[in-house]
Design a protein around this motif. Structure first.
Motif, PDB file in Angstrom:
ATOM      1  N   TYR A  78     -10.777   6.284  48.206  1.00 20.60           N
ATOM      2  CA  TYR A  78     -10.980   4.831  48.254  1.00 20.60           C
ATOM      3  C   TYR A  78      -9.812   4.137  48.935  1.00 20.60           C
ATOM      4  O   TYR A  78      -9.987   3.149  49.631  1.00 20.60           O
ATOM      5  N   SER A  79      -8.584   4.667  48.758  1.00 17.24           N
ATOM      6  CA  SER A  79      -7.406   3.932  49.208  1.00 17.24           C
ATOM      7  C   SER A  79      -6.899   4.372  50.584  1.00 17.24           C
ATOM      8  O   SER A  79      -5.966   3.787  51.100  1.00 17.24           O
ATOM      9  N   ILE A  80      -7.508   5.404  51.192  1.00 19.26           N
ATOM     10  CA  ILE A  80      -7.002   5.816  52.502  1.00 19.26           C
ATOM     11  C   ILE A  80      -7.642   4.971  53.606  1.00 19.26           C
ATOM     12  O   ILE A  80      -8.709   4.397  53.413  1.00 19.26           O
ATOM     13  N   PRO A  81      -6.972   4.869  54.758  1.00 17.74           N
ATOM     14  CA  PRO A  81      -7.596   4.173  55.896  1.00 17.74           C
ATOM     15  C   PRO A  81      -8.740   5.034  56.440  1.00 17.74           C
ATOM     16  O   PRO A  81      -8.502   5.993  57.159  1.00 17.74           O
ATOM     17  N   LYS A  82      -9.960   4.666  56.058  1.00 22.32           N
ATOM     18  CA  LYS A  82     -11.108   5.531  56.393  1.00 22.32           C
ATOM     19  C   LYS A  82     -11.408   5.570  57.882  1.00 22.32           C
ATOM     20  O   LYS A  82     -12.103   6.467  58.348  1.00 22.32           O
ATOM     21  N   LEU A  85      -1.316  -0.590  55.446  1.00 20.89           N
ATOM     22  CA  LEU A  85      -1.539   0.650  56.206  1.00 20.89           C
ATOM     23  C   LEU A  85      -2.928   0.646  56.851  1.00 20.89           C
ATOM     24  O   LEU A  85      -3.079   0.956  58.044  1.00 20.89           O
ATOM     25  N   ILE A  86      -3.938   0.275  56.051  1.00 18.72           N
ATOM     26  CA  ILE A  86      -5.306   0.241  56.578  1.00 18.72           C
ATOM     27  C   ILE A  86      -5.399  -0.733  57.752  1.00 18.72           C
ATOM     28  O   ILE A  86      -5.983  -0.428  58.790  1.00 18.72           O
ATOM     29  N   LEU A 125      -3.649  10.901  56.557  1.00 17.19           N
ATOM     30  CA  LEU A 125      -4.198  11.016  55.204  1.00 17.19           C
ATOM     31  C   LEU A 125      -3.109  11.431  54.225  1.00 17.19           C
ATOM     32  O   LEU A 125      -2.985  10.856  53.141  1.00 17.19           O
ATOM     33  N   LEU A 126      -2.282  12.413  54.615  1.00 18.06           N
ATOM     34  CA  LEU A 126      -1.210  12.866  53.726  1.00 18.06           C
ATOM     35  C   LEU A 126      -0.238  11.737  53.429  1.00 18.06           C
ATOM     36  O   LEU A 126       0.134  11.509  52.277  1.00 18.06           O
ATOM     37  N   VAL A 127       0.168  11.011  54.510  1.00 13.91           N
ATOM     38  CA  VAL A 127       1.140   9.936  54.319  1.00 13.91           C
ATOM     39  C   VAL A 127       0.583   8.873  53.386  1.00 13.91           C
ATOM     40  O   VAL A 127       1.235   8.464  52.412  1.00 13.91           O
ATOM     41  N   SER A 128      -0.676   8.420  53.633  1.00 11.17           N
ATOM     42  CA  SER A 128      -1.184   7.313  52.815  1.00 11.17           C
ATOM     43  C   SER A 128      -1.436   7.762  51.382  1.00 11.17           C
ATOM     44  O   SER A 128      -1.173   7.004  50.444  1.00 11.17           O
ATOM     45  N   ILE A 129      -1.927   8.981  51.196  1.00 13.21           N
ATOM     46  CA  ILE A 129      -2.159   9.449  49.822  1.00 13.21           C
ATOM     47  C   ILE A 129      -0.829   9.592  49.077  1.00 13.21           C
ATOM     48  O   ILE A 129      -0.704   9.185  47.914  1.00 13.21           O
ATOM     49  N   THR A 130       0.203  10.122  49.770  1.00 10.33           N
ATOM     50  CA  THR A 130       1.519  10.268  49.123  1.00 10.33           C
ATOM     51  C   THR A 130       2.071   8.910  48.693  1.00 10.33           C
ATOM     52  O   THR A 130       2.523   8.745  47.552  1.00 10.33           O
ATOM     53  N   ILE A 131       2.022   7.930  49.618  1.00  9.72           N
ATOM     54  CA  ILE A 131       2.545   6.605  49.285  1.00  9.72           C
ATOM     55  C   ILE A 131       1.809   6.033  48.079  1.00  9.72           C
ATOM     56  O   ILE A 131       2.426   5.510  47.141  1.00  9.72           O
ATOM     57  N   ASN A 132       0.468   6.159  48.078  1.00  7.02           N
ATOM     58  CA  ASN A 132      -0.310   5.619  46.966  1.00  7.02           C
ATOM     59  C   ASN A 132       0.046   6.284  45.647  1.00  7.02           C
ATOM     60  O   ASN A 132       0.154   5.627  44.615  1.00  7.02           O
ATOM     61  N   ILE A 133       0.225   7.615  45.690  1.00  6.41           N
ATOM     62  CA  ILE A 133       0.540   8.333  44.442  1.00  6.41           C
ATOM     63  C   ILE A 133       1.901   7.901  43.909  1.00  6.41           C
ATOM     64  O   ILE A 133       2.065   7.619  42.717  1.00  6.41           O
ATOM     65  N   VAL A 134       2.892   7.801  44.829  1.00  2.83           N
ATOM     66  CA  VAL A 134       4.242   7.428  44.401  1.00  2.83           C
ATOM     67  C   VAL A 134       4.228   6.053  43.733  1.00  2.83           C
ATOM     68  O   VAL A 134       4.795   5.864  42.643  1.00  2.83           O
TER      69      VAL A 134
END
Lengths: 250, 249
Positions: free
Chosen positions: B101-105, A187-188, A226-235
């Motif tokens: 830390y894990s988000i695309p900054k 994603l990054i 931000l919502l999408v990436s945080i949700t994916i990481n949490i899941v």
């Protein structure tokens, strides 16, 4: 909910409320930041209008492709590298310093090589993720009990059968840790590449809105990513915890 | 002892030769349109690095990176120590730090640009954000795992809090804190460069993006190798220091 989690939620809500107050009071001007409630309204409007569907599909599709490449290449390389001690010793310094190297610096070169399309972005995403997968696969393979390998030999399994039926399932929890990192990295990689230079996708839409001072589009998109990436990481973190718990590792 | 020195050194050398061979082979396959050979790149960089237009960009990136690193270390360490010394506070904030830390900054960079304007301060802020979080997370974990006996001894000897931190917590947690600083160093560099590549008027990242527009393959190859090489060498040096620090305790 634990006491810490309650406090965390309250503090985050307080921060958003403070932002809202500062924006409404005019301390933070409208050109810099939108009040949070307006961002949410704009986000809803953008999602409902469907104008973003293509960008979202493109970004998530490319991220999925990068993730798939990183996983396939990473696990396969891990299996090969694990068999050759000398190769592993040689590659170790590369793995140790890999994440210090600004991979995005290679993006211009990749654009020259592949042209400005999806390929250089997927390449960057896969490049970021693959080493995390390799390192964790190796880590998992190191922990396969010898007795299982001996059993495989006694049963005359071919190397491929041994890998598929014994070593890989046994190393699965560690490979999953690599997979978790690979999801975040792809994603990054994709979004970063879209930001720097591209012709579509969520990152591109943000940078396009930024150059047009279109805050009504930019902020909702940022919040969405931000919502999408945080949700994916949490899941994935939840899933990992469950698998580790089943193996008695956590 | 001799094996300890020759082993890693030989491995690094093999790796370097391998990468160069791979690069040369790739050049033979792709050709002059999109790549340059290692020798051509080295010759070009030799010329370019002595030319007057290179130094101002290097100085700009160096200054932005230096400032960002100082900020990241100062803020990261203070967050890490204040959270690490307080169990409840670290329980409250750790998941937030991990999530950030894990988000695309990079998605946050336009906000920084709007807040700081298009100049060195936005780059510094962006680089610092990348570095602060790993430094804070590692420091927090390190401080939390300092053995309680040490802290009790400090209390028995009635050390004031600052003395206790400087004389007990810092030395005891140093190897782990250093690991955080090492990662913070790399991420700050990545953040600074990323900021320069997205929107900037000066610096090596800007030069790199500018080279795409001009289709200056020499410059793209040269800068990519220079940046990757610098980051790789710096990280390897920090890693060996880190290992020595860990071996001492």
């Amino acid at each position: 909910m634990t006491r810490a989690a309650t406090w965390r939620t309250l503090l985050l809500l307080g921060a958003v409320a403070a932002l809202e107050a500062l924006c409404l009071a005019g301390v933070i001007d409208r050109i810099t930041m939108q009040p949070p409630h307006k961002i949410l309204i704009d986000l809803w409007r953008l999602l409902a209008s469907g104008s973003l569907n293509r960008a979202i599909a493109k970004t998530l599709g490319n991220a999925a492709a990068a993730f798939a490449v990183a996983m396939a290449l990473g696990v396969a390389s891990g299996l090969v590298i694990h068999r050759f001690r000398r190769l592993r010793d040689t590659l170790d310094p590369l793995f140790a310093t890999y994440y210090a190297i600004p991979v995005f610096a290679f993006y211009p070169l990749l654009i020259v090589l592949f042209g400005l399309g999806d390929a250089p972005q997927i390449f960057i995403g896969a490049m970021l993720g693959v080493v995390a997968v390799i390192v964790n696969t190796l880590n998992g393979l190191d922990r396969v009990p010898r007795v299982l390998l001996k059993t495989a030999r006694v049963n005359r399994l071919s190397p491929l059968q041994t890998a598929l039926q014994v070593t890989l399932p046994c190393a699965a929890p560690f490979i999953l840790t690599g997979a978790k990192l690979a999801v975040a990295y792809s994603l990054i990689g994709i979004i970063g590449a879209e930001f720097i230079m591209s012709n579509g996708g969520m990152g591109y839409e943000i940078s396009f809105a930024y150059t047009n001072f279109d805050n009504a589009t930019m902020y909702p998109l940022i919040v969405l990513i931000l919502l999408v990436s945080i949700t994916i990481n949490i899941v994935i973190a939840r899933w990992e915890k469950r698998i580790l718990a089943r193996r008695g590792l956590a | 002892m001799s094996r300890f020195i020759t082993g890693p050194f030989r491995n690094a050398l093999t790796l370097l030769v391998g990468l160069l061979v791979l690069w040369q082979a790739l050049y033979w396959v792709v050709g002059d349109v999109a790549l340059r050979s290692p020798l051509q790149t080295a010759a070009f960089m030799g010329r370019f690095m002595t030319s007057p237009q290179f130094l101002p960009h290097l100085a700009e990136t160096g200054r932005a990176f230096g400032l960002a690193l100082v900020l990241a270390v100062a803020i990261g360490l203070s967050i890490g120590f204040s959270l690490g010394l307080n169990r409840f506070m670290s329980d409250v904030f750790e998941p937030v730090l991990v999530a950030v830390y894990s988000i695309p900054k990079i998605t946050l960079y336009p906000i920084l640009l709007l807040a700081f304007g298009l100049g060195i301060s936005a780059k510094v802020a962006f680089g610092a954000i990348h570095g602060i979080i790993p430094i804070a997370l590692f420091t927090m974990a390190a401080v939390r795992s300092v053995r309680k006996v040490y802290l009790k001894t400090g209390r028995v000897l009635r050390l004031p809090p600052t003395e206790a931190i400087l004389r007990i917590v810092l030395p005891a947690a140093m190897p782990e804190i250093f690991a955080g600083l090492r990662i913070g160093f790399s991420l700050t560099l990545i953040g600074t460069l990323l900021g320069e590549m997205f929107a900037s008027q000066r610096g090596l990242g800007f030069l790199l993006m500018n080279a795409i527009g001009l289709h200056n393959v020499d410059l793209i190859m040269g800068l990519t190798v220079l940046l990757a090489g610098f980051a790789g060498v710096a990280s390897a040096v920090l890693l060996s220091l880190n290992k020595r620090l860990q071996a001492r305790t």
